[in-house]
Each structure stands twice: as structure tokens, then as C-alpha cells.
Design a protein around this motif. Structure first.
Motif, short mmCIF file in Angstrom:
data_model
loop_
_atom_site.label_atom_id
_atom_site.label_comp_id
_atom_site.label_asym_id
_atom_site.label_seq_id
_atom_site.Cartn_x
_atom_site.Cartn_y
_atom_site.Cartn_z
N PRO A 1 -15.02 33.64 1.25
CA PRO A 1 -14.19 34.08 2.37
C PRO A 1 -13.27 35.25 2.03
CG PRO A 1 -13.42 31.97 1.50
CD PRO A 1 -14.75 32.24 0.86
N ARG A 2 -13.07 35.52 0.74
CA ARG A 2 -12.24 36.67 0.37
C ARG A 2 -12.95 37.99 0.67
NH1 ARG A 2 -8.92 36.30 -5.16
NH2 ARG A 2 -7.79 37.88 -3.98
N ASP A 3 -14.27 37.92 0.89
CA ASP A 3 -15.04 39.14 1.10
C ASP A 3 -15.00 39.64 2.54
OD1 ASP A 3 -15.75 39.04 -1.54
OD2 ASP A 3 -17.67 38.03 -1.18
N LEU A 4 -14.48 38.82 3.46
CA LEU A 4 -14.49 39.19 4.88
C LEU A 4 -13.07 39.29 5.43
CD1 LEU A 4 -17.43 37.10 6.40
CD2 LEU A 4 -17.42 39.46 5.62
N MET A 5 -12.85 40.28 6.26
CA MET A 5 -11.58 40.46 6.94
C MET A 5 -11.80 40.23 8.44
SD MET A 5 -9.42 41.27 4.55
CE MET A 5 -8.05 42.02 5.43
N GLY A 6 -10.70 40.01 9.16
CA GLY A 6 -10.79 39.87 10.61
C GLY A 6 -11.48 38.60 11.06
N VAL A 7 -11.27 37.48 10.35
CA VAL A 7 -11.89 36.19 10.71
C VAL A 7 -10.82 35.29 11.33
CG1 VAL A 7 -13.14 34.18 9.88
CG2 VAL A 7 -13.56 36.42 8.84
N SER A 8 -11.08 34.81 12.54
CA SER A 8 -10.18 33.86 13.20
C SER A 8 -10.76 32.45 13.06
CB SER A 8 -10.02 34.20 14.68
OG SER A 8 -9.47 35.50 14.84
N VAL A 9 -9.88 31.46 12.88
CA VAL A 9 -10.31 30.09 12.62
C VAL A 9 -9.84 29.18 13.76
CG1 VAL A 9 -10.35 28.20 10.95
CG2 VAL A 9 -10.06 30.57 10.16
N TYR A 10 -10.78 28.40 14.30
CA TYR A 10 -10.47 27.52 15.42
C TYR A 10 -10.99 26.12 15.14
CZ TYR A 10 -10.08 32.06 17.79
OH TYR A 10 -9.75 33.35 18.13
N ARG A 11 -10.49 25.17 15.91
CA ARG A 11 -11.06 23.83 15.98
C ARG A 11 -11.38 23.53 17.43
NH1 ARG A 11 -5.61 22.50 14.65
NH2 ARG A 11 -6.26 21.97 12.54
N GLN A 12 -12.41 22.72 17.66
CA GLN A 12 -12.77 22.36 19.02
C GLN A 12 -11.80 21.32 19.57
OE1 GLN A 12 -16.92 21.18 18.81
NE2 GLN A 12 -17.58 23.22 19.41
N ALA A 13 -11.50 21.42 20.86
CA ALA A 13 -10.61 20.47 21.53
C ALA A 13 -11.06 20.30 22.97
CB ALA A 13 -9.17 20.95 21.47
N GLU A 14 -10.69 19.18 23.56
CA GLU A 14 -11.04 18.91 24.95
C GLU A 14 -9.85 19.22 25.85
OE1 GLU A 14 -14.16 17.88 25.86
OE2 GLU A 14 -14.63 18.18 23.73
N ARG A 15 -10.12 19.84 27.01
CA ARG A 15 -9.10 20.10 28.01
C ARG A 15 -9.63 19.68 29.39
NH1 ARG A 15 -6.59 20.47 24.13
NH2 ARG A 15 -5.16 22.10 23.42
N GLU A 16 -8.76 19.05 30.16
CA GLU A 16 -9.12 18.61 31.51
C GLU A 16 -8.44 19.54 32.51
OE1 GLU A 16 -7.61 14.66 31.09
OE2 GLU A 16 -9.58 13.84 30.57
N PHE A 17 -9.22 20.45 33.07
CA PHE A 17 -8.68 21.44 33.99
C PHE A 17 -8.94 21.05 35.43
CE2 PHE A 17 -9.50 24.46 30.31
CZ PHE A 17 -8.16 24.60 30.00
N SER A 18 -8.02 21.46 36.31
CA SER A 18 -8.14 21.24 37.75
C SER A 18 -7.86 22.55 38.48
CB SER A 18 -7.16 20.17 38.23
OG SER A 18 -7.34 18.95 37.58
N GLU A 19 -8.35 22.65 39.71
CA GLU A 19 -8.00 23.80 40.52
C GLU A 19 -6.50 23.79 40.79
OE1 GLU A 19 -10.41 23.81 44.00
OE2 GLU A 19 -12.28 24.15 42.91
N GLY A 20 -5.87 24.93 40.58
CA GLY A 20 -4.42 25.03 40.72
C GLY A 20 -3.67 25.00 39.40
N ASP A 21 -4.34 24.63 38.31
CA ASP A 21 -3.69 24.59 37.00
C ASP A 21 -3.27 25.99 36.55
OD1 ASP A 21 -3.26 22.07 35.87
OD2 ASP A 21 -5.37 21.83 35.36
N ARG A 22 -2.09 26.05 35.93
CA ARG A 22 -1.67 27.26 35.24
C ARG A 22 -2.35 27.27 33.88
NH1 ARG A 22 0.43 31.67 36.63
NH2 ARG A 22 2.16 31.73 35.14
N VAL A 23 -2.91 28.41 33.49
CA VAL A 23 -3.62 28.52 32.22
C VAL A 23 -3.21 29.80 31.51
CG1 VAL A 23 -5.63 27.14 32.87
CG2 VAL A 23 -5.59 29.58 33.40
N GLN A 24 -3.47 29.82 30.20
CA GLN A 24 -3.23 31.03 29.43
C GLN A 24 -4.45 31.31 28.55
OE1 GLN A 24 -0.33 30.87 26.24
NE2 GLN A 24 -0.32 28.64 26.26
N PHE A 25 -4.77 32.58 28.39
CA PHE A 25 -5.84 32.99 27.49
C PHE A 25 -5.28 32.97 26.07
CE2 PHE A 25 -7.09 34.71 31.55
CZ PHE A 25 -8.47 34.50 31.58
#
Length: 419
Positions: free
Chosen positions: A239-263
């Protein structure tokens, strides 16, 4: 800036360019160093920011250091955001570092509420938000409480009929925000199941810019990662050989119409910035979603193509920097420690509000003391030890433009015009 550094190389076409860097206090030393090294001979830079606001998550505080070293600076000290005179007085006190006086002012204005029990406190914030959700923002110091508040507000909004009771569950990507740039160079910081996004790509590994992969194995001794790409193939690398790598974990979200969200990540295809806010207009089981952004645009996309979405009711203090709301509800848990609860958090959070701001805390007697704590980065960085000087004063003196005089500001900004 990170997007710019990922996409652009140094220009050599002799064009004259002026770069305006907003929220400059959030840029770390290595990031600023790389940016300055990309500049052409005729390029100029105007830094905009406030040294009393949050500093970078990464090491260093170059925006403050440049001013301490004599960078020509225009100070803008007339606050124009706050429209309530009493609130404006408290923000002015915070801008001068008079935190105890500011907290006392807010207490006398009835804007500080002590609720010792944590769940009761978060529930009260959710209830107060749902009672008047229009142009209201909730700010909390840590991501754990932010997530809890978002879910509580989502449920409260459903109960009050502001959000549809019909919700759909989707898999989103949640950034592992505890990982610094230095952490991402070591395999021991990764766990199987982590999702990686390669912003820069790699010619040697034939990884395209924007590609995703999942961590399947970690070799701590050899500092090697094995990842599975989207086409099913596996590759192993240091991993020291690469730059610009973002790390995430999967998660569950329960969205509804009308919900406020952020990118939670920028998208070139959607033309959205990180932490941009909006409201869900429609969605279906297949992940197709329509969002009306606060900037007035309507976006249509599938969450499988851009899974970087979260509730947008509550944000961290860091994420709130640069935002404005009519009313702000601020959660302050005095047990979280000085890295999260400090004078920068107090200043940024309260100053987001135009008309009203309320603080909810577990211990009102400790509030002023804890919000008075300083949290300033050390100027010694990993870059200085491994790569020499953090940045070249020759570059900054030659290429930082001289700002013109200005008369007004949003809140104590320096080196440029206000927001």
C-alpha cells in the motif's frame, strides 16, 4: 484541492492562473507542499480562511505557519452572517478566543441546555429538530453520535409526517475517517471487507482512476494487501506504492422520500462536492434515486454507481465548516476529550447559525472549561522527517498573491475576502 491534485499535473504552457483556496486552514502540510510544487512560473495563489477554525485532519498547520512567517495578509473582522444581535455578540467573543464569556452569554440567552442522560439528550435534539426542520442543522463532535442523531431524527421526522414512513434499505460506503494518509501506507491498518477507491489509479497495477476493490487478505509482516477487483481478479501490492486511495466500510442505510441527505464523496459525473446537502424526492428498490440539492439542482443516479450517501440532518463540526443555517443545534459531550471538544469546535459550530444556536450538553458546569481548550497541531510532521522541509518558502513568497483591501467578512477570516 485533493481532487485537483489527483487530476492535474504541473502546467508548463506559460498561462497565467490565479488559484483561490477556500477553507485553507483545513489543508495539511504535505497537501499544501504538493500543491505549491504543481504551480507554474506565472501562477498566483490567494488563500482564504480563518486560523481559529478547524485545522487539517492530516499533519501540520501550514496556513497559520505561512502567516506567522510573514505572508502578507488582509484581516477581515466585520461579521455579517449572524442576524440576531445577541448571537452575533457571542460569535464575536468566540472569534476573539473569549470562550468562557461566549458560553456565559449563550447561557444568559437561554441557549444552553443540560441533559445528563446521553440517550435522553440525543432524543431531545431529534425532537427539537423535527419540530422546526426548515433550514436547521445539527452538529456533533464525533461520528458515532452523528450517526445516532441522524437515525433518531430520521425516525422522528417519520413520526411527525415530514418524511415518508415507507423506507428502503441500501448498502452505502462509509469512510474510515480514523485513517490518516500515513495510516493508509500500512497493511496492518486494513481489515478484510474494506472497500478501496483508487482516485489516481496505477499504471503498473493496471488500475483505472475511480476503480473500486475489496480487501480480501492482509499480510502484516510483508506489508502487502490482496484485493479483489470489480471484475473478480485479485492483485497483491504494497500500500505504500499507491497514492490517492480512499478507504471505506459497507453500511446499511434506510432512506425515505423527504429525507435530508449528504454526499460523502465528490463525483465528477454528478458534479457534486463532498458534504453537499439535498433532499430525496423519489427512490425505488433498485437503487434509483432523485435528489434536489440545496444549490437548486435535480440529480438522478443509482446508488450502486455512487454509494457515497448518508443522512444529512447531523454533521460533524469539521464537515459543517463552510456551511450556513438559520438555526443550529449543537451536541457537546464533555467526556469526549480535547481533540473533539475544544475552542475550534465551539467557534465553528456556533458561527454556522444566522438567527439561533442551541447547545445541548451533559455537564453545564464543565462546558465553558472544555470548550476553551486549545487543539493546535504540532508543526513537526512526518514529511519533515522523511522528505526534508515541509514546503519551500521560495515558492510561497514568489507565488502567493498580494490580496487587496477588504471591508467585510463572515467570521474573522484572513488572507482574503470573506464567504
Amino acid at each position: 484541492m485533493q481532487h485537483f491534485l489527483t487530476r492535474n499535473q504541473q502546467q508548463d504552457d506559460q498561462q497565467k492562473r490565479l488559484y483561490v483556496v477556500d477553507e485553507s486552514s483545513l489543508a495539511g502540510t504535505k497537501q499544501v507542499n504538493e500543491f505549491f510544487n504543481r504551480l507554474g512560473e506565472h501562477d498566483r495563489v490567494l488563500l482564504v480562511g480563518d486560523v481559529r477554525q478547524h485545522e487539517a485532519v492530516e499533519a501540520g498547520r501550514p496556513y497559520s505557519q505561512l502567516q506567522e512567517a510573514g505572508m502578507r495578509t488582509a484581516q477581515l473582522d466585520e461579521i455579517i452572517r449572524q442576524q440576531d444581535p445577541a448571537l452575533k455578540e457571542a460569535v464575536e467573543q468566540l472569534s476573539r478566543g473569549e470562550v468562557r464569556q461566549a458560553v456565559s452569554s449563550l447561557e444568559h440567552q437561554g441557549r444552553v441546555h443540560e441533559i445528563e442522560d446521553r440517550h435522553e439528550r440525543l432524543t431531545q435534539i431529534a425532537s427539537d429538530y423535527a419540530r422546526q426542520p426548515e433550514n436547521t442543522l445539527v452538529i456533533s463532535p464525533d461520528n458515532e453520535s452523528r450517526r445516532e442523531l441522524n437515525l433518531l431524527i430520521h425516525r422522528e421526522m417519520q413520526q411527525r409526517g415530514h418524511v415518508s414512513e415507507q423506507e428502503k434499505t441500501f448498502t452505502v460506503l462509509e469512510a474510515r475517517q480514523e485513517l490518516t494518509g500515513a495510516d493508509r501506507a500500512w497493511a496492518t491498518q486494513y481489515v478484510p471487507g474494506d472497500v478501496l477507491r483508487y482516485s489516481r489509479g496505477s499504471k503498473s497495477l493496471v488500475i483505472a482512476s475511480g476503480e473500486y476493490a475489496s480487501v480480501t487478505a492482509v499480510d502484516h509482516e510483508q506489508n502487502r494487501l490482496t484485493v479483489e477487483r470489480q471484475d473478480g481478479r485479485e492483485i497483491t501490492y504494497n500500500p505504500r506504492d499507491l497514492m490517492g486511495v480512499s478507504v471505506y466500510r459497507q453500511a446499511e442505510r434506510e432512506f425515505s422520500e423527504g429525507d435530508r441527505v449528504q454526499f460523502t464523496a465528490p463525483s465528477k459525473d454528478l458534479h457534486v462536492a463532498n458534504r453537499e446537502l439535498g433532499t430525496i424526492e423519489h427512490l425505488d428498490e433498485r437503487g434509483s434515486i432523485g435528489i434536489h440539492t440545496d444549490s437548486g439542482r435535480h440529480l438522478e443516479f443509482n446508488l450502486k454507481d455512487h454509494p457515497h450517501l448518508d443522512y444529512g440532518y447531523a454533521v460533524t463540526s469539521h464537515s459543517s465548516q463552510g456551511q450556513t443555517a438559520d438555526r443550529v443545534l449543537i451536541h457537546v459531550d464533555t467526556e469526549l476529550g480535547e481533540q473533539l471538544v475544544n475552542e475550534r469546535m465551539a467557534y465553528v459550530s456556533v458561527s454556522r447559525a444566522r438567527y439561533d444556536a442551541h447547545i445541548y450538553t451533559n455537564d453545564q458546569t464543565e462546558l465553558a472549561h472544555d470548550l476553551s481548550r486549545e487543539a493546535t497541531h504540532s508543526t513537526a510532521t512526518t514529511a519533515e522527517h522523511e522528505q526534508g522541509p515541509a514546503f519551500s518558502t521560495e515558492t510561497t513568497e514568489h507565488q502567493l498573491s498580494e490580496p487587496t483591501n477588504a471591508q467585510s467578512m463572515s467570521e474573522g477570516q484572513s488572507a482574503s475576502i470573506g464567504e
